[in-house]
Design a protein around this motif. Structure first.
Motif, PDB file in Angstrom:
ATOM      1  N   LEU A   3       5.631 -31.808 -25.155  1.00  0.00           N
ATOM      2  CA  LEU A   3       5.863 -30.794 -26.197  1.00  0.00           C
ATOM      3  C   LEU A   3       5.422 -29.416 -25.706  1.00  0.00           C
ATOM      4  O   LEU A   3       5.819 -28.392 -26.236  1.00  0.00           O
ATOM      5  N   GLY A   4       4.522 -29.419 -24.702  1.00  0.00           N
ATOM      6  CA  GLY A   4       4.034 -28.143 -24.160  1.00  0.00           C
ATOM      7  C   GLY A   4       2.891 -27.550 -24.958  1.00  0.00           C
ATOM      8  O   GLY A   4       2.375 -28.164 -25.888  1.00  0.00           O
ATOM      9  N   GLU A   5       2.470 -26.356 -24.558  1.00  0.00           N
ATOM     10  CA  GLU A   5       1.357 -25.617 -25.162  1.00  0.00           C
ATOM     11  C   GLU A   5       0.042 -26.398 -25.121  1.00  0.00           C
ATOM     12  O   GLU A   5      -0.468 -26.640 -24.038  1.00  0.00           O
ATOM     13  N   ASP A   6      -0.479 -26.867 -26.281  1.00  0.00           N
ATOM     14  CA  ASP A   6      -1.811 -27.504 -26.223  1.00  0.00           C
ATOM     15  C   ASP A   6      -1.695 -28.993 -25.868  1.00  0.00           C
ATOM     16  O   ASP A   6      -2.087 -29.889 -26.618  1.00  0.00           O
ATOM     17  N   THR A   7      -1.168 -29.218 -24.674  1.00  0.00           N
ATOM     18  CA  THR A   7      -0.789 -30.561 -24.210  1.00  0.00           C
ATOM     19  C   THR A   7      -1.937 -31.575 -24.225  1.00  0.00           C
ATOM     20  O   THR A   7      -1.760 -32.701 -24.681  1.00  0.00           O
ATOM     21  N   ASP A  37      -5.978 -36.850 -22.821  1.00  0.00           N
ATOM     22  CA  ASP A  37      -6.593 -35.605 -22.350  1.00  0.00           C
ATOM     23  C   ASP A  37      -6.257 -35.372 -20.867  1.00  0.00           C
ATOM     24  O   ASP A  37      -5.768 -34.298 -20.470  1.00  0.00           O
ATOM     25  N   ALA A  38      -6.489 -36.386 -20.042  1.00  0.00           N
ATOM     26  CA  ALA A  38      -6.271 -36.243 -18.594  1.00  0.00           C
ATOM     27  C   ALA A  38      -4.788 -36.044 -18.252  1.00  0.00           C
ATOM     28  O   ALA A  38      -4.455 -35.296 -17.328  1.00  0.00           O
ATOM     29  N   LEU A  39      -3.910 -36.703 -19.019  1.00  0.00           N
ATOM     30  CA  LEU A  39      -2.465 -36.531 -18.773  1.00  0.00           C
ATOM     31  C   LEU A  39      -2.024 -35.104 -19.056  1.00  0.00           C
ATOM     32  O   LEU A  39      -1.198 -34.528 -18.338  1.00  0.00           O
ATOM     33  N   GLY A  40      -2.585 -34.529 -20.133  1.00  0.00           N
ATOM     34  CA  GLY A  40      -2.126 -33.212 -20.570  1.00  0.00           C
ATOM     35  C   GLY A  40      -2.842 -32.048 -19.926  1.00  0.00           C
ATOM     36  O   GLY A  40      -2.290 -30.949 -19.827  1.00  0.00           O
ATOM     37  N   MET A  41      -4.086 -32.285 -19.503  1.00  0.00           N
ATOM     38  CA  MET A  41      -4.966 -31.197 -19.054  1.00  0.00           C
ATOM     39  C   MET A  41      -4.330 -30.229 -18.044  1.00  0.00           C
ATOM     40  O   MET A  41      -4.410 -29.015 -18.228  1.00  0.00           O
ATOM     41  N   PRO A  42      -3.682 -30.725 -16.979  1.00  0.00           N
ATOM     42  CA  PRO A  42      -3.153 -29.772 -15.984  1.00  0.00           C
ATOM     43  C   PRO A  42      -2.000 -28.920 -16.515  1.00  0.00           C
ATOM     44  O   PRO A  42      -1.685 -27.893 -15.923  1.00  0.00           O
ATOM     45  N   HIS A  43      -1.381 -29.372 -17.616  1.00  0.00           N
ATOM     46  CA  HIS A  43      -0.128 -28.733 -18.062  1.00  0.00           C
ATOM     47  C   HIS A  43      -0.314 -27.842 -19.275  1.00  0.00           C
ATOM     48  O   HIS A  43       0.665 -27.340 -19.832  1.00  0.00           O
ATOM     49  N   GLN A  44      -1.550 -27.654 -19.727  1.00  0.00           N
ATOM     50  CA  GLN A  44      -1.713 -26.917 -20.977  1.00  0.00           C
ATOM     51  C   GLN A  44      -1.336 -25.451 -20.834  1.00  0.00           C
ATOM     52  O   GLN A  44      -1.326 -24.908 -19.730  1.00  0.00           O
ATOM     53  N   PHE A  45      -0.997 -24.875 -21.948  1.00  0.00           N
ATOM     54  CA  PHE A  45      -0.590 -23.461 -22.106  1.00  0.00           C
ATOM     55  C   PHE A  45       0.850 -23.189 -21.644  1.00  0.00           C
ATOM     56  O   PHE A  45       1.346 -22.094 -21.822  1.00  0.00           O
ATOM     57  N   LEU A  46       1.509 -24.167 -21.016  1.00  0.00           N
ATOM     58  CA  LEU A  46       2.885 -23.912 -20.573  1.00  0.00           C
ATOM     59  C   LEU A  46       3.841 -24.032 -21.762  1.00  0.00           C
ATOM     60  O   LEU A  46       3.672 -24.889 -22.620  1.00  0.00           O
ATOM     61  N   PRO A  47       4.865 -23.165 -21.804  1.00  0.00           N
ATOM     62  CA  PRO A  47       5.814 -23.219 -22.919  1.00  0.00           C
ATOM     63  C   PRO A  47       6.697 -24.468 -22.833  1.00  0.00           C
ATOM     64  O   PRO A  47       6.916 -24.998 -21.737  1.00  0.00           O
ATOM     65  N   PRO A  48       7.223 -24.925 -23.979  1.00  0.00           N
ATOM     66  CA  PRO A  48       8.036 -26.156 -24.015  1.00  0.00           C
ATOM     67  C   PRO A  48       9.197 -26.141 -23.014  1.00  0.00           C
ATOM     68  O   PRO A  48       9.519 -27.183 -22.440  1.00  0.00           O
ATOM     69  N   GLN A  49       9.812 -24.988 -22.796  1.00  0.00           N
ATOM     70  CA  GLN A  49      10.990 -24.916 -21.901  1.00  0.00           C
ATOM     71  C   GLN A  49      10.669 -25.398 -20.492  1.00  0.00           C
ATOM     72  O   GLN A  49      11.532 -25.970 -19.809  1.00  0.00           O
ATOM     73  N   GLU A  50       9.439 -25.184 -20.051  1.00  0.00           N
ATOM     74  CA  GLU A  50       9.027 -25.623 -18.714  1.00  0.00           C
ATOM     75  C   GLU A  50       9.153 -27.142 -18.565  1.00  0.00           C
ATOM     76  O   GLU A  50       9.408 -27.661 -17.486  1.00  0.00           O
ATOM     77  N   PHE A  51       8.937 -27.846 -19.670  1.00  0.00           N
ATOM     78  CA  PHE A  51       8.943 -29.308 -19.638  1.00  0.00           C
ATOM     79  C   PHE A  51      10.364 -29.869 -19.710  1.00  0.00           C
ATOM     80  O   PHE A  51      10.602 -31.008 -19.356  1.00  0.00           O
ATOM     81  N   ASP A  52      11.301 -29.030 -20.189  1.00  0.00           N
ATOM     82  CA  ASP A  52      12.707 -29.451 -20.179  1.00  0.00           C
ATOM     83  C   ASP A  52      13.184 -29.534 -18.735  1.00  0.00           C
ATOM     84  O   ASP A  52      13.911 -30.437 -18.353  1.00  0.00           O
TER      85      ASP A  52
END
Ligand SMILES: [Mg+2]
Length: 320
Positions: free
Chosen positions: A269-273, A17-32
């Motif tokens: 994976l992005g989105e609901d991180t 939860d804590a790892l993903g929380m700041p990054h949620q809602f971002l599209p997968p391309q952002e993580f590439d």
């Protein structure tokens, strides 16, 4: 049940939860462009690194309530205490609240019975019940020999129904619940075998019941894990839709053997991180051989609160 297993499972949820929380809602391309490799703060919400959100809060609310036994009104009251008073949070205020969950809590507070509070509309199929399934699984694992399969499904369904009353959300919890129970029962098995077996147990159970059977088609990739393993990351959905979330969690678990790398894979994976990583962490934590990063664990905000509810569960006859 041993203290270590409860601890490892709940820590898995909180770290994911804590790892993903700041990054949620971002599209997968952002993580590439910039993959997440560490615990960071801010982003989606104005909170520092290590802050955990609704996924962990609702998990702690259920763990707290189930320590006193299965009482659906009491569980719903615990959810309401989170929503209204900020109980079970590291911030003093509930945040990152899912729409279906908020609506159900308001319906309950207006006088509807707990088991009828969750909307059964087809549009209410977010992952809000999957994110808090770990304590239910720990409770059931402790009653392996005293509850029939039908009774185990009933508890998985009813704890889901509180906020998510559509049959698809119930089936999703049944599938994930059986997969998690199989991981817990057979820590020596490779995850692939445990997931295959768990999903099959649920499928066999639902296949004989017309009300549930028609939902299985949506979860088809879970019954063809060989194909899922060979699916490209870009073809893995990672939204908060209950079907997408369950497929994403399974894909991460099957394609990355290192548990810490697996959590990062879920975030990237992005989105609901946060929710996808939290559920992934809960499954991984059910295996006592899983060791989560000490650095991540030490960064969790208000770990004393998490430890308090873990300790309470350990002392309770319902988890022992
Ligand atoms: Mg969240």
């Amino acid at each position: 049940m041993n203290h270590k297993l409860i601890k490892n499972t709940i820590y898995g949820v909180a770290i994911g939860d804590a790892l993903g929380m700041p990054h949620q809602f971002l599209p997968p391309q952002e993580f590439d462009k910039q993959p997440v490799t560490e615990m960071t703060g801010y982003g989606a919400f104005s909170y520092p690194a290590g802050t955990w959100s609704d996924d962990t809060s609702l998990t702690l609310a259920l763990l707290d309530s189930l320590s006193q036994g299965v009482n659906y009104t009491q569980i719903m009251q615990a959810f309401a205490n989170w929503y209204q008073l900020g109980k079970y949070t590291p911030t003093g205020i509930a945040f990152d609240i899912g729409a279906g969950t908020a609506e159900a809590i308001k319906t309950f507070l207006a006088g509807t019975l707990a088991l009828a509070a969750g909307s059964s509309k087809v549009t209410n199929n977010g992952n809000g019940a999957l994110m808090r399934l770990a304590p239910v699984v720990l409770y059931l694992a402790n009653r392996d020999d005293t509850l029939s399969l039908a009774e185990q499904f009933e508890i998985l369904h009813n704890t889901t129904r509180l906020t998510h009353g559509h049959v698809r959300a119930l089936v999703a919890s049944g599938l994930l619940g059986m997969a998690m129970l199989t991981v817990q029962r057979h820590p020596e098995w490779p995850l692939r075998r445990a997931l295959t077996t768990g999903f099959q147990i649920a499928r066999d159970y639902y296949q004989n019941q017309p009300a549930f059977q028609s939902e299985l088609i949506d979860f088809k990739p879970l019954f063809h894990l060989e194909q899922l393993i060979n699916t490209n990351r870009n073809d893995i959905p990672s939204s908060g839709y209950v079907v997408d979330t369950l497929i994403a969690v399974s894909w991460c678990l099957l394609t990355e053997p290192n548990p810490n790398a697996c959590l990062l894979k879920a975030v990237n994976l992005g989105e609901d991180t946060d929710t996808i990583a939290a559920i992934t962490g809960g499954v991984l934590g059910l295996n006592p051989a899983t060791h989560f990063s000490h650095s991540w664990l030490s960064q969790l905000k208000d770990r004393a609160q998490i430890d308090y509810y873990i300790h309470q569960a350990t002392e309770s006859a319902n988890f022992n």
